[in-house]
Design an enzyme around this catalytic site. Structure first.
Site, PDB file in Angstrom:
ATOM      1  N   HIS A 175      11.144  -0.422   4.444  1.00 33.31           N
ATOM      2  CA  HIS A 175       9.743  -0.246   4.043  1.00 33.31           C
ATOM      3  C   HIS A 175       9.377   1.192   3.708  1.00 33.31           C
ATOM      4  CE1 HIS A 175       8.269  -4.308   5.182  1.00 33.31           C
ATOM      5  NE2 HIS A 175       9.222  -4.230   6.096  1.00 33.31           N
TER       6      HIS A 175
ATOM      7  N   LYS B  58      -6.507   3.152   3.399  1.00 33.62           N
ATOM      8  CA  LYS B  58      -5.085   3.082   3.750  1.00 33.62           C
ATOM      9  C   LYS B  58      -4.825   4.135   4.819  1.00 33.62           C
ATOM     10  CE  LYS B  58      -4.369   3.917  -0.705  1.00 33.62           C
ATOM     11  NZ  LYS B  58      -3.436   2.844  -0.949  1.00 33.62           N
ATOM     12  N   ARG B  59      -3.618   4.159   5.407  1.00 28.98           N
ATOM     13  CA  ARG B  59      -3.311   5.222   6.363  1.00 28.98           C
ATOM     14  C   ARG B  59      -3.486   6.577   5.682  1.00 28.98           C
ATOM     15  NH1 ARG B  59       2.038   5.605   7.480  1.00 28.98           N
ATOM     16  NH2 ARG B  59       2.403   4.244   5.727  1.00 28.98           N
TER      17      ARG B  59
ATOM     18  N   LYS C 185       0.099   9.728   0.046  1.00 31.16           N
ATOM     19  CA  LYS C 185      -0.908   8.827  -0.527  1.00 31.16           C
ATOM     20  C   LYS C 185      -1.990   9.605  -1.277  1.00 31.16           C
ATOM     21  CE  LYS C 185      -0.182   5.310   3.072  1.00 31.16           C
ATOM     22  NZ  LYS C 185       0.213   4.072   2.385  1.00 31.16           N
TER      23      LYS C 185
ATOM     24  N   THR D  85      -0.068  -2.750  -0.195  1.00 30.11           N
ATOM     25  CA  THR D  85      -0.552  -4.132  -0.182  1.00 30.11           C
ATOM     26  C   THR D  85      -2.076  -4.152  -0.304  1.00 30.11           C
ATOM     27  OG1 THR D  85      -0.388  -3.990   2.213  1.00 30.11           O
ATOM     28  CG2 THR D  85       1.329  -5.220   1.077  1.00 30.11           C
TER      29      THR D  85
ATOM     30  N   LYS E  83      -4.790  -6.726  -2.420  1.00 29.89           N
ATOM     31  CA  LYS E  83      -6.016  -7.347  -1.892  1.00 29.89           C
ATOM     32  C   LYS E  83      -7.207  -6.992  -2.779  1.00 29.89           C
ATOM     33  CE  LYS E  83      -3.846  -6.656   2.536  1.00 29.89           C
ATOM     34  NZ  LYS E  83      -3.634  -5.647   3.594  1.00 29.89           N
TER      35      LYS E  83
HETATM   36  C1  26V Z   1       6.003   6.119   8.877  1.00 27.21           C
HETATM   37  C2  26V Z   1       5.932   7.443   9.222  1.00 27.21           C
HETATM   38  C3  26V Z   1       6.038   7.814  10.634  1.00 27.21           C
HETATM   39  C4  26V Z   1       6.382   9.265  10.843  1.00 27.21           C
HETATM   40  C5  26V Z   1       5.610  10.168   9.951  1.00 27.21           C
HETATM   41  C6  26V Z   1       5.729   9.828   8.516  1.00 27.21           C
HETATM   42  C7  26V Z   1       5.757   8.386   8.226  1.00 27.21           C
HETATM   43  C8  26V Z   1       5.615   7.963   6.926  1.00 27.21           C
HETATM   44  C9  26V Z   1       5.667   6.641   6.604  1.00 27.21           C
HETATM   45  C10 26V Z   1       5.866   5.717   7.576  1.00 27.21           C
HETATM   46  C11 26V Z   1       5.903   4.310   7.145  1.00 27.21           C
HETATM   47  C12 26V Z   1       6.845   3.455   7.866  1.00 27.21           C
HETATM   48  C13 26V Z   1       7.030   2.147   7.250  1.00 27.21           C
HETATM   49  C14 26V Z   1       5.795   1.572   6.610  1.00 27.21           C
HETATM   50  O1  26V Z   1       4.802   1.368   7.231  1.00 27.21           O
HETATM   51  N1  26V Z   1       5.906   1.255   5.345  1.00 27.21           N
HETATM   52  C15 26V Z   1       4.885   0.598   4.562  1.00 27.21           C
HETATM   53  O2  26V Z   1       5.250  -0.771   4.472  1.00 27.21           O
HETATM   54  C16 26V Z   1       4.336  -1.533   3.710  1.00 27.21           C
HETATM   55  C17 26V Z   1       4.783  -2.981   3.780  1.00 27.21           C
HETATM   56  O3  26V Z   1       5.989  -3.126   3.113  1.00 27.21           O
HETATM   57  C18 26V Z   1       4.290  -1.022   2.278  1.00 27.21           C
HETATM   58  O4  26V Z   1       3.348  -1.759   1.543  1.00 27.21           O
HETATM   59  C19 26V Z   1       3.929   0.446   2.251  1.00 27.21           C
HETATM   60  O5  26V Z   1       4.024   0.946   0.934  1.00 27.21           O
HETATM   61  C20 26V Z   1       4.844   1.233   3.181  1.00 27.21           C
HETATM   62  O6  26V Z   1       4.416   2.574   3.302  1.00 27.21           O
END
Ligand code: 26V
Length: 750
Positions: A297, A482-483, A488, A590, A594
């Protein structure tokens, strides 16, 4: 389910002298009593979704809708003088952080909704994602005590608890089962850690900070805890029927790893088979390779989990030994395949004293999938290029999807009713029955515009009540929800807003249609720059909203505590969806789906699922701008953000506000740090690592083009209609059917 029985029971509930919480508990419990009677038997072959996050949101309305009693129950209680909407106070089950966790929830919903036996395994956190509030524009976090409302939608299964062993303690994993309603009733099983105070810590918080050794150990414990409980349970169930010969295990159990957080389940599987059942390592590995599948992901290096061998060895010595052995086996296989040294390094499970959880997953998984076309291309060509070279047959794409039950039927009853009128109700189960052509012919665009106005009004009222600021009634509602993360590029939106603001102050943009920008985002509590961006946007909001000249023209609102329930309102009430991540960084997104489903137009970059959204709904209906992945790869080395500000006094003026005292960061130095990151770089990031300034000018142009198109109400409504009506591909029903057919090989119940 006996609907009559249930309605009769609900009619008997009296509201006299009861609190909202009492009633919530009572009504939910009455529904659960009926649901548990219909909890489906598992078929022979089941798929399991292993995830540290399940962002289920509020269960009440969704479950009543699935039971087909929502409107009746609303009426029953209205007659008693109780408005069911009072349950909007009830806390969301926010056992997740963002897209990854919400995807897991949408997938459970779609599997149950369309009749596939897919069950979830995860952790029952005592506290979900923190509650956010702004104090003087700064984010403040409070513990999310979601259980204060009780947990009427779960059943504790005391008799099915099991022990998970660490070198220094035994932990009891107690399952809580949540029914997932639809054509089938599936199960989300969340484990709670019990046994001692130390044990309980394991399921206390979602994502404890892992910047200290103690934090890292806790994360490892969490991951192993639920992975081991899940796999142990699957094996025990199998052994009960088939004994200790595991040949048929993969026939009955499909384990899908939602990112790398559950990769310890692979090691645990190997451990149990080799140590407890004396299966040879080679044979156990063969079986694992038919059982596990892995979804990636993110390609962000800092988010790809690597755990120190030393830490894993300390609390899970046998698991560490197994992962080491996996590396030895893998290396032997790579040798045979003739992989080069650097290729082997790239694929290694253990390197420089650290386990790469992603590489372990890729080596073992039968399938590895990305979550949008471009993302899958990137994992094949860059992130896992060596593995793709030697195991091309593992890799495939499954573009994400979202459930139309929550993200259309529940959050936009008005649009759903319009669809019913034009198409009949069949679209609710098969979104592809929607036809833009027929909709437009039936005068749908005007109707949609009317509904959009109504949803905007509802949203405005909700925001006014929650935030104490009223969105302008006739503005274009432009949302970025979003986060909060640098990739982003909420910061790029902030700069774009300032550009618009300064232009208007200078008397330009005479024909500007009023715009209200709506932000919703939580920043990870240890992520300083993300928090600085929140404060910066709040400063901009304060300045613009209190500038008399901007009244009725421009407005900026950052809502607090954005969560699934808030999302339901913002998504239905937005005209425009901002999806402006740096090309190549957003795996899918996602929220974009929506918003499209609810008729928003997208202003966005060629990234993640935006590309497929534009393909499905038409480039003419959206505003795509900015550098592509290929362009960024070309300029990467030579990119110099100072050159851009050198050329553009307008861009210089907005970036200067980070350092010239226009806005206050409360003396923290955080804004200066943002400026430094843009122009000098920070830690291993080069200057403006996410190309905020590179894409800014085009972003402003795209916003202005959208703004001027909005003047033609008819044409704009048509764009919105074409987006909404062509969004069928983004239903998670489609995504789940693809997983079922291509990866899980499971059939639908008829
Ligand atoms: C986690 C972290 C944690 C440490 C700091 C930086 C950082 C950056 C990104 C993440 C994301 C971890 C995985 C995640 O949540 N991915 C999301 O998954 C969604 C479902 O597939 C997708 O729609 C998003 O684009 C993706 O960011």
């Amino acid at each position: 389910m006996n609907k009559e029985e249930l309605l009769k029971k609900l009619t008997l509930i009296s509201v006299e002298g009861k609190t909202v919480k009492d009633l919530y508990g009572e009504i939910s419990a009455a529904c659960m009593e009926e649901i548990v009677k219909t909890w489906d038997e598992k078929p022979a072959r089941n798929a399991y979704y292993l995830s540290v996050e399940f962002l289920m949101g509020r269960m009440f309305f969704n479950n009543l809708m699935e039971l087909g009693v929502l409107n009746e129950v609303r009426n029953i209680f209205a007659e008693k003088g109780f408005d069911l909407n009072r349950f909007e106070e009830v806390e969301d089950a926010a056992l997740g952080n963002g897209g990854l966790g919400r995807l897991a929830a949408c997938y459970l919903d779609s599997a149950a909704g369309t009749g596939y036996a897919l069950h979830g395994y995860g952790i029952r956190y005592r506290y979900g994602l923190f509650r956010q509030r702004f104090e003087n524009g700064f984010q403040k976090e409070e513990a999310d005590d979601w259980l204060k409302w009780g947990d009427p939608w779960s059943v504790r299964k005391e008799s099915e608890k099991r022990t998970v062993r660490f070198a220094d303690m035994d932990v009891t994993a107690v399952p809580y089962d949540m029914p997932v309603l639809g054509k089938r009733v599936n199960t989300l099983r969340l484990f709670q850690a019990e046994g001692s105070e130390r044990a309980e810590k394991i399921s206390e918080y979602l994502y404890p900070a892992d910047d200290t050794e103690e934090g890292k150990l806790l994360r490892i414990r969490q991951e192993y805890f639920f992975s081991a409980a899940a796999v142990g349970e699957r094996i025990d169930e199998y052994v009960k029927v088939y004994g200790g010969r595991f040949d048929r295990f993969p026939e009955f159990n499909v384990l899908q790893l939602n990112d790398t957080h559950a990769v310890f389940s692979v090691a645990e599987f190997l451990r149990i088979l080799t140590q407890e059942y004396k299966v040879s390592f080679g044979r156990a590995l063969q079986l694992a390779r038919k059982t596990f599948h892995y979804t990636n992901h993110t390609i962000l290096p800092e988010a790809l989990e690597c755990w120190d061998e030393e830490l894993v060895s300390r609390i899970l010595p046998e698991i560490a030994a197994i992962l080491k052995k996996l590396q030895v086996f893998a290396a032997r296989e790579w040798q045979k395949k003739g992989c080069g040294k650097s290729e082997q390094d790239e694929m290694s499970v253990l390197r420089n004293g650290r386990f790469s959880m992603a590489n372990a997953a890729v080596f073992v998984a039968e399938h590895v999938n990305g979550v949008a076309e471009i993302h899958t291309k990137i994992i094949k060509e860059r992130l896992f290029s060596a593995a793709y070279k030697y195991y091309p047959e593992k890799f495939l794409n499954v573009t994400n999807g979202v459930t139309q039950r929550r993200w259309l039927m529940l959050c936009n009853e008005e649009l759903s009713a319009l669809y019913d009128g034009i198409f009949g109700t069949g679209w609710r189960e098969d979104l592809s029955l929607l036809s833009a052509e027929n909709f437009l012919r039936a005068g749908g665009a005007e109707q949609l515009a009317k509904i959009k106005r109504a949803k905007k009004k509802q949203l405005a009222e909700y925001i006014a009540k929650s935030e104490g600021i009223t969105p302008m009634p006739d503005a274009i509602y432009v949302s970025q929800v979003k986060r909060l993360h640098e990739y982003k590029r909420q910061l790029m939106t902030a700069f774009a807003i300032l550009r618009l603001y300064y232009a208007m102050k200078a008397g330009e943009l005479a024909d500007f249609v009023p715009m209200t920008f709506i932000f919703g985002a939580k920043a990870a509590s240890g992520y300083r720059r993300a928090k600085a961006i929140i404060k910066y946007i709040n400063e901009i909001a304060f300045k613009i909203n209190s500038d008399a000249e901007m009244q009725g023209k421009l407005q900026v609102i950052f809502v607090q505590n954005y969560d699934v329930s808030y999302a339901e309102k913002i998504i239905a009430g937005s005209d425009v969806s901002l999806q402006v991540s740096t090309a190549g960084f957003e795996a899918s997104g996602t929220g974009n789906m929506k918003l499209t489903m609810n008729g928003a137009v997208t202003v966005g970059t060629m990234d993640g699922a935006n590309i497929e959204i534009a393909q499905q709904t038409g480039l003419r209906n959206n505003y795509i701008f900015g550098a592509t992945v290929e362009e960024l790869a070309r300029i990467n080395e030579s990119y110099d953000p100072s050159e851009i500000v050198g050329r553009s006094p307008e861009i210089k003026a907005v970036t200067d506000t980070l350092i010239d005292g226009t806005f206050s960061d409360g003396g923290s130095g955080d804004f200066k740090e943002l400026h430094t990151a843009l122009f000098q770089g920070a830690s291993w990031h080069k200057p403006d690592h996410y190309f905020v300034l590179y894409d800014l000018e085009q972003y402003v142009s795209a916003l202005l083009k959208m703004n001027s198109d909005y003047r033609n109400a008819g044409a704009f409504a048509r764009k919105q209609a074409e987006n909404a009506l062509n969004s069928a591909f983004f239903s998670s029903d489609r995504a789940i059917a693809t997983y079922a057919e291509k990866i899980w090989k499971i059939d639908r119940a008829q």
